[in-house]
Design a protein around this motif. Structure first.
Motif, short mmCIF file in Angstrom:
data_model
loop_
_atom_site.label_atom_id
_atom_site.label_comp_id
_atom_site.label_asym_id
_atom_site.label_seq_id
_atom_site.Cartn_x
_atom_site.Cartn_y
_atom_site.Cartn_z
N TYR A 42 0.87 -1.18 0.00
CA TYR A 42 0.00 0.00 0.00
C TYR A 42 0.91 1.23 0.00
O TYR A 42 2.07 1.17 0.41
CB TYR A 42 -0.96 -0.02 1.20
N GLU B 267 -8.64 -0.80 3.42
CA GLU B 267 -8.20 -2.08 2.83
C GLU B 267 -7.57 -2.99 3.89
O GLU B 267 -7.84 -4.18 3.93
CB GLU B 267 -7.12 -1.83 1.78
N ARG C 238 -0.59 0.20 -5.03
CA ARG C 238 -1.56 -0.61 -4.30
C ARG C 238 -1.56 -1.98 -4.99
O ARG C 238 -2.16 -2.15 -6.05
CB ARG C 238 -2.93 0.08 -4.41
N THR D 83 -1.07 -6.53 -4.61
CA THR D 83 -1.11 -7.75 -3.81
C THR D 83 -0.42 -8.87 -4.58
O THR D 83 -0.66 -9.03 -5.78
CB THR D 83 -2.57 -8.16 -3.53
N GLU E 205 -2.20 -8.59 -8.12
CA GLU E 205 -3.26 -7.64 -8.42
C GLU E 205 -2.70 -6.25 -8.13
O GLU E 205 -2.11 -6.03 -7.08
CB GLU E 205 -4.48 -7.89 -7.52
N THR F 175 -3.94 -2.13 -8.38
CA THR F 175 -5.02 -1.18 -8.68
C THR F 175 -4.49 0.24 -8.61
O THR F 175 -3.42 0.50 -8.06
CB THR F 175 -6.20 -1.34 -7.70
N ARG G 98 -8.91 -2.68 -2.56
CA ARG G 98 -9.03 -4.12 -2.87
C ARG G 98 -10.06 -4.79 -1.97
O ARG G 98 -10.53 -4.21 -1.00
CB ARG G 98 -7.66 -4.79 -2.70
N ASN G 99 -10.39 -6.03 -2.31
CA ASN G 99 -11.43 -6.79 -1.63
C ASN G 99 -10.83 -8.07 -1.06
O ASN G 99 -10.40 -8.95 -1.82
CB ASN G 99 -12.55 -7.10 -2.64
N LEU H 90 -9.61 -11.84 -2.64
CA LEU H 90 -8.26 -12.35 -2.43
C LEU H 90 -8.31 -13.75 -1.81
O LEU H 90 -7.61 -14.67 -2.27
CB LEU H 90 -7.47 -11.40 -1.52
#
Length: 188
Positions: A40, A51, A121, A123, A136, A138, A144-145, A149
């Motif tokens: 992040y 997040e 940002r 993952t 991932e 963004t 993110r969700n 994940l």
């Protein structure tokens, strides 16, 4: 970005984690384990705490799945502790926060913003062999969700444990999988 299927690069970082002193984490500590690197941009920001709190709600489930979680920003471990001590959302989080002020991790994963000194940002899910299986990234304003994940990690673990099987779109644990073969060509 040819990072999927590549092996993580060597690193050492100082971590802060609730209830522990500062401690060192390296690529050696990951061997034989699944790991999430949750990059992040910075401590004391806006989207990041939402997040991280969302990820924190899945932390115990991820641990039960054999997954270590590392939040990473280019802040120091001291900043991570100060944020933890002053933010209600961050203060309840139990996973490790890695300080990456030298940008080693952000550079190794290819997410350092040129000229900004901040990580994107992003993952990454690393398997027990140190191979990156999921990534991932963004834009700054899109959080993110953790549910998604977790779903992806379950799929990656299923595929690893069941050679010859793949998980179709929107696969959920317990759903049907596919066995790629000539019999399926043109029939899906």
């Amino acid at each position: 970005m040819g990072i999927i299927g590549s092996t993580i690069q060597p690193f050492k970082a100082t971590a802060f984690q609730k209830g522990k002193d500062f401690f060192e984490v390296s690529d050696e500590d990951l061997k034989g384990k699944w790991a999430v690197f949750f990059f992040y941009p910075a401590d004391f920001t806006f989207v990041c705490p939402t997040e991280l709190e969302d990820l924190g709600e899945k932390y115990h489930m991820l641990q039960q799945m054999g997954v270590d979680v590392y939040a990473v920003s280019t802040d120091t471990h001291f900043s991570h502790k100060a944020w933890h001590d002053t933010s209600e959302k961050i203060g309840k989080l139990e996973f490790a926060f890695l300080g990456d002020q030298n940008h080693i991790l952000a550079n190794n994963f290819g997410v350092l913003r040129e000229g900004a000194g901040l990580a994107d940002r992003a993952t990454f899910v690393v398997d027990p062999d140190g191979v990156i299986q999921i990534m991932e990234i963004t834009c700054e304003g899109v959080g993110r969700n953790a549910n998604e994940l977790t779903r992806k990690i379950k799929a990656a673990q299923y595929v690893r444990e069941n050679p010859g099987q793949v998980c179709p779109a929107a696969w959920e644990e317990g759903s049907e999988t596919l066995a790629p073969s000539l019999d399926l060509v043109g029939k899906l």
